[in-house]
Scaffold this motif. Structure first.
Motif, PDB file in Angstrom:
ATOM      1  N   PHE A   1       0.824  -1.188   0.000  1.00 41.09           N
ATOM      2  CA  PHE A   1       0.000   0.000   0.000  1.00 41.09           C
ATOM      3  C   PHE A   1       0.867   1.251   0.000  1.00 41.09           C
ATOM      4  O   PHE A   1       1.882   1.316   0.695  1.00 41.09           O
ATOM      5  CB  PHE A   1      -0.897  -0.030   1.240  1.00 41.09           C
ATOM      6  N   VAL A   2       0.415   2.250  -0.772  1.00 37.37           N
ATOM      7  CA  VAL A   2       1.121   3.528  -0.807  1.00 37.37           C
ATOM      8  C   VAL A   2       0.231   4.628  -0.220  1.00 37.37           C
ATOM      9  O   VAL A   2       0.617   5.321   0.713  1.00 37.37           O
ATOM     10  CB  VAL A   2       1.543   3.887  -2.237  1.00 37.37           C
ATOM     11  N   ALA A   3      -0.971   4.787  -0.790  1.00 36.87           N
ATOM     12  CA  ALA A   3      -1.846   5.870  -0.350  1.00 36.87           C
ATOM     13  C   ALA A   3      -3.269   5.611  -0.810  1.00 36.87           C
ATOM     14  O   ALA A   3      -3.497   4.868  -1.769  1.00 36.87           O
ATOM     15  CB  ALA A   3      -1.367   7.210  -0.898  1.00 36.87           C
ATOM     16  N   ALA A   4      -4.221   6.231  -0.110  1.00 35.65           N
ATOM     17  CA  ALA A   4      -5.621   6.140  -0.505  1.00 35.65           C
ATOM     18  C   ALA A   4      -6.309   7.466  -0.219  1.00 35.65           C
ATOM     19  O   ALA A   4      -5.890   8.211   0.678  1.00 35.65           O
ATOM     20  CB  ALA A   4      -6.328   5.012   0.245  1.00 35.65           C
ATOM     21  N   ILE A   5      -7.363   7.747  -0.990  1.00 33.80           N
ATOM     22  CA  ILE A   5      -8.082   9.009  -0.842  1.00 33.80           C
ATOM     23  C   ILE A   5      -9.572   8.744  -0.974  1.00 33.80           C
ATOM     24  O   ILE A   5     -10.009   7.944  -1.804  1.00 33.80           O
ATOM     25  CB  ILE A   5      -7.583  10.040  -1.889  1.00 33.80           C
ATOM     26  N   SER A   6     -10.342   9.413  -0.140  1.00 35.20           N
ATOM     27  CA  SER A   6     -11.783   9.193  -0.120  1.00 35.20           C
ATOM     28  C   SER A   6     -12.452   9.822  -1.331  1.00 35.20           C
ATOM     29  O   SER A   6     -11.841  10.564  -2.095  1.00 35.20           O
ATOM     30  CB  SER A   6     -12.379   9.773   1.160  1.00 35.20           C
ATOM     31  N   ARG A   7     -13.725   9.536  -1.480  1.00 34.18           N
ATOM     32  CA  ARG A   7     -14.464   9.968  -2.659  1.00 34.18           C
ATOM     33  C   ARG A   7     -14.389  11.465  -2.895  1.00 34.18           C
ATOM     34  O   ARG A   7     -14.195  11.917  -4.027  1.00 34.18           O
ATOM     35  CB  ARG A   7     -15.934   9.552  -2.511  1.00 34.18           C
TER      36      ARG A   7
ATOM     37  N   TYR B   1      -1.784   7.330   4.235  1.00 37.39           N
ATOM     38  CA  TYR B   1      -0.485   7.054   3.621  1.00 37.39           C
ATOM     39  C   TYR B   1       0.209   5.915   4.348  1.00 37.39           C
ATOM     40  O   TYR B   1       0.069   5.757   5.559  1.00 37.39           O
ATOM     41  CB  TYR B   1       0.424   8.281   3.686  1.00 37.39           C
ATOM     42  N   ALA B   2       0.996   5.168   3.596  1.00 38.09           N
ATOM     43  CA  ALA B   2       1.904   4.224   4.223  1.00 38.09           C
ATOM     44  C   ALA B   2       2.984   5.006   4.953  1.00 38.09           C
ATOM     45  O   ALA B   2       3.444   6.052   4.481  1.00 38.09           O
ATOM     46  CB  ALA B   2       2.529   3.320   3.161  1.00 38.09           C
ATOM     47  N   GLU B   3       3.398   4.489   6.085  1.00 40.34           N
ATOM     48  CA  GLU B   3       4.405   5.196   6.886  1.00 40.34           C
ATOM     49  C   GLU B   3       5.689   5.434   6.097  1.00 40.34           C
ATOM     50  O   GLU B   3       6.327   6.478   6.250  1.00 40.34           O
ATOM     51  CB  GLU B   3       4.707   4.397   8.150  1.00 40.34           C
ATOM     52  N   ILE B   4       6.033   4.505   5.258  1.00 41.41           N
ATOM     53  CA  ILE B   4       7.319   4.563   4.586  1.00 41.41           C
ATOM     54  C   ILE B   4       7.416   5.719   3.595  1.00 41.41           C
ATOM     55  O   ILE B   4       8.506   6.166   3.252  1.00 41.41           O
ATOM     56  CB  ILE B   4       7.600   3.218   3.887  1.00 41.41           C
ATOM     57  N   ILE B   5       6.281   6.236   3.127  1.00 44.25           N
ATOM     58  CA  ILE B   5       6.311   7.330   2.143  1.00 44.25           C
ATOM     59  C   ILE B   5       5.736   8.619   2.709  1.00 44.25           C
ATOM     60  O   ILE B   5       5.750   9.648   2.030  1.00 44.25           O
ATOM     61  CB  ILE B   5       5.575   6.941   0.845  1.00 44.25           C
ATOM     62  N   LYS B   6       5.281   8.588   3.915  1.00 43.63           N
ATOM     63  CA  LYS B   6       4.636   9.759   4.509  1.00 43.63           C
ATOM     64  C   LYS B   6       5.603  10.943   4.536  1.00 43.63           C
ATOM     65  O   LYS B   6       6.775  10.807   4.902  1.00 43.63           O
ATOM     66  CB  LYS B   6       4.145   9.440   5.915  1.00 43.63           C
ATOM     67  N   GLY B   7       5.110  12.089   4.091  1.00 48.65           N
ATOM     68  CA  GLY B   7       5.933  13.289   4.049  1.00 48.65           C
ATOM     69  C   GLY B   7       6.648  13.494   2.726  1.00 48.65           C
ATOM     70  O   GLY B   7       7.152  14.588   2.457  1.00 48.65           O
ATOM     71  N   ARG B   8       6.697  12.464   1.904  1.00 54.29           N
ATOM     72  CA  ARG B   8       7.354  12.585   0.590  1.00 54.29           C
ATOM     73  C   ARG B   8       6.356  12.513  -0.565  1.00 54.29           C
ATOM     74  O   ARG B   8       6.549  13.151  -1.594  1.00 54.29           O
ATOM     75  CB  ARG B   8       8.397  11.478   0.417  1.00 54.29           C
ATOM     76  N   PHE B   9       5.318  11.719  -0.404  1.00 54.39           N
ATOM     77  CA  PHE B   9       4.311  11.532  -1.460  1.00 54.39           C
ATOM     78  C   PHE B   9       3.017  12.219  -1.064  1.00 54.39           C
ATOM     79  O   PHE B   9       2.659  12.288   0.121  1.00 54.39           O
ATOM     80  CB  PHE B   9       4.027  10.045  -1.671  1.00 54.39           C
ATOM     81  N   THR B  10       2.287  12.700  -2.078  1.00 55.70           N
ATOM     82  CA  THR B  10       0.993  13.331  -1.856  1.00 55.70           C
ATOM     83  C   THR B  10      -0.016  12.785  -2.858  1.00 55.70           C
ATOM     84  O   THR B  10       0.228  12.844  -4.070  1.00 55.70           O
ATOM     85  CB  THR B  10       1.078  14.853  -2.007  1.00 55.70           C
ATOM     86  N   ILE B  11      -1.128  12.278  -2.349  1.00 55.33           N
ATOM     87  CA  ILE B  11      -2.204  11.817  -3.212  1.00 55.33           C
ATOM     88  C   ILE B  11      -3.264  12.904  -3.301  1.00 55.33           C
ATOM     89  O   ILE B  11      -3.536  13.605  -2.319  1.00 55.33           O
ATOM     90  CB  ILE B  11      -2.812  10.488  -2.696  1.00 55.33           C
ATOM     91  N   SER B  12      -3.838  13.057  -4.479  1.00 54.23           N
ATOM     92  CA  SER B  12      -4.906  14.031  -4.676  1.00 54.23           C
ATOM     93  C   SER B  12      -5.801  13.530  -5.797  1.00 54.23           C
ATOM     94  O   SER B  12      -5.459  12.580  -6.511  1.00 54.23           O
ATOM     95  CB  SER B  12      -4.340  15.410  -5.012  1.00 54.23           C
ATOM     96  N   ARG B  13      -6.943  14.181  -5.940  1.00 55.06           N
ATOM     97  CA  ARG B  13      -7.862  13.785  -7.010  1.00 55.06           C
ATOM     98  C   ARG B  13      -8.600  14.998  -7.538  1.00 55.06           C
ATOM     99  O   ARG B  13      -8.802  15.979  -6.824  1.00 55.06           O
ATOM    100  CB  ARG B  13      -8.860  12.733  -6.518  1.00 55.06           C
TER     101      ARG B  13
END
Length: 124
Positions: free
Chosen positions: A47-53, A60-72
């Motif tokens: 798992f990397v990240a998930a975003i609600s409807r 976010y997965a802990e391992i990528i938190k602070g470096r990756f950003t999910i958006s829609r």
């Protein structure tokens, strides 16, 4: 059925950035919970990240938190993954995923639809 098409992968040097996009079709996008997983060679999908409807809730997965950003962008039927500070250990095939139920989940089996994946390679 939902079709998911990822784009934006490629080769980048350590410390660089990439922005992945995933275009969805086949169902009302705003009714889908969206996410990203990745799979490195010889490893299980993670798992990397998930975003609600509506985009209000994000995980976010802990391992990528602070470096990756999910958006829609529900008007464009697209979900994004902005990846900064990439490291060689981020090298993997990245998959866009969707589920019909609203709760954010981090298990691959909780997602109903998967894209074909896009390769991200980070050189040292």
């Amino acid at each position: 059925q939902v079709q998911l098409v990822e784009s934006g992968g490629g080769l980048v040097q350590a410390g660089g950035s990439l922005r992945l996009s995933c275009a969805a079709s086949g169902r009302t996008f705003s009714m889908l919970t969206m996410g990203w997983f990745r799979q490195a060679p010889g490893k299980e999908r993670e798992f990397v990240a998930a975003i609600s409807r509506g985009g209000t809730y994000i995980d976010y997965a802990e391992i990528i938190k602070g470096r990756f950003t999910i958006s829609r962008d529900n008007a464009k039927n697209t979900v994004y993954l902005q990846m900064n500070g990439l490291q060689p250990e981020d090298t993997a095939v990245y998959y866009c995923v969707a589920r019909q139920r609203p709760a954010l989940q981090s298990s691959p089996t909780d997602y109903d639809y998967w894209g074909q994946g896009t390769q991200v390679t980070v050189s040292s």
